[in-house]
Scaffold this active site. Structure first.
Site, short mmCIF file in Angstrom:
data_model
loop_
_atom_site.label_atom_id
_atom_site.label_comp_id
_atom_site.label_asym_id
_atom_site.label_seq_id
_atom_site.Cartn_x
_atom_site.Cartn_y
_atom_site.Cartn_z
CG HIS A 140 -32.57 -37.54 49.57
ND1 HIS A 140 -33.32 -37.68 48.42
CD2 HIS A 140 -32.91 -36.32 50.08
CE1 HIS A 140 -34.06 -36.60 48.24
NE2 HIS A 140 -33.83 -35.77 49.24
CD GLU A 141 -32.01 -34.59 53.42
OE1 GLU A 141 -31.62 -33.43 53.19
OE2 GLU A 141 -33.16 -34.99 53.14
CG HIS A 144 -30.49 -32.18 48.84
ND1 HIS A 144 -31.01 -31.96 47.59
CD2 HIS A 144 -31.47 -32.82 49.55
CE1 HIS A 144 -32.24 -32.44 47.53
NE2 HIS A 144 -32.54 -32.97 48.70
CD GLU A 216 -36.16 -32.85 47.78
OE1 GLU A 216 -35.79 -33.99 48.14
OE2 GLU A 216 -35.79 -31.81 48.34
#
Length: 307
Positions: A140-141, A144, A216
């Site tokens: 997930h990070e 980004h 997100e």
């Protein structure tokens, strides 16, 4: 270099529109301050220096504020191994890896581009998550970073920071009462600066929150598709959100300034009206999206339970 994280055209469009609108707002804000303060050199120099500092040093600022330290492979071999594997899968440069000593379970990514990025996890997160869950959070990070929305959020948040600082400057500067008496012109100027700053802060606040909530969801989707295990990410979300809700509110206050960068916002058990202006979608909304992706992938797992 294009990574293998699933691109999101809607995210790209939203980032472009947000930056364009904030750019217009920023130009108008600087112009108004120049007219009101009658010192274009001071306003432009200060604004340019702050924007440059926030863009170039955002990773260091975030790490310092959250007590993060860069760690080598010898110190955290498992963490580095997961990041190495995900970067190889995504075909992207490996970011700097850092660990924060905070007990609050969370993670964040920062940096101006994929070649100058930092991914940081807290010791509280490492202690609580299973390997598959940790992989989901790190994916997930990393998404980004690959989507470049970390840099966009960093730049976008600059305008609100400046507006807030102008309000403080208005209170403490000699321009508003430090020399001589406060006449009506001075009070009118004070009121105008305060009003413009408050309006700019409010508009930038709403624009950033709208972009943050969508990015997100985009990161959740990209991470779930890259790892092929949306249920593990759902499990991590459920676990981290629940544990944050049990952390005393006073321990969350420092972290809340960085909510837009976190995997899960640092909110107490009863966030109240702040949910309306949250940087993240609700847990229910994120789990619904992951359940949909799980069904598409044919993964036999339920949200909240790692498969």
């Amino acid at each position: 270099m294009q990574s293998r994280f699933r691109s999101d055209r809607r995210l790209t469009v939203r980032m472009g529109v947000t930056l364009f609108l904030l750019g217009l707002l920023y130009v108008a804000f600087v112009a108004v301050l120049i007219v009101l303060l009658k010192s274009w050199v001071l306003v432009v120099v200060i604004a340019a220096c702050m924007l440059g500092a926030q863009y170039w040093f955002s990773d260091r600022i975030a790490l310092f504020a959250m007590h993060g330290q860069v760690v080598e492979r010898e110190e955290y071999p498992q963490l580095h191994a997961v990041v190495d594997r995900l970067c190889a899968m995504a075909d992207m440069p490996k970011p700097t890896v850092a660990v924060s000593s905070m007990d609050m379970p969370n993670a964040f990514a920062t940096g101006r581009n994929p070649d100058n990025a930092v991914v940081c996890v807290t010791t509280g997160l490492l202690r609580r998550l299973e390997p598959a869950e940790l992989e989901g959070v790190l994916a997930h990070e990393l998404s980004h970073v690959a989507h470049k929305d970390v840099a966009v959020i960093t730049v976008a948040s600059f305008l609100g920071v400046v507006a807030g600082l102008v309000v403080r400057f208005a209170f403490y500067s000699e321009l508003f009462g430090g020399r001589g008496r406060k006449d009506q012109n001075t009070l009118a100027l004070f009121a105008m600066v305060m009003g413009v700053s408050a309006a700019v802060y409010a508009i930038s606040f709403l624009l950033i929150r709208a972009l943050s909530r969508y990015r997100e969801l985009a990161a959740d989707r990209a991470a779930a598709l890259l790892t092929g295990r949306p249920s593990a990410l759902a499990s991590a979300l459920t676990k981290v959100t629940g544990d944050i809700g049990r952390i005393p509110s006073e321990d969350l206050r420092t972290a809340q300034a960085f909510n837009a960068f976190y995997f899960t916002p640092a909110l107490g058990a009863e966030p109240g009206i702040s949910r309306l202006f949250s940087t993240h979608p609700t847990l229910e909304r994120r789990l619904e999206e992951l359940a949909r992706i799980s069904a598409e992938l044919g993964e036999a797992a339920t949200p909240g339970k790692a498969g």
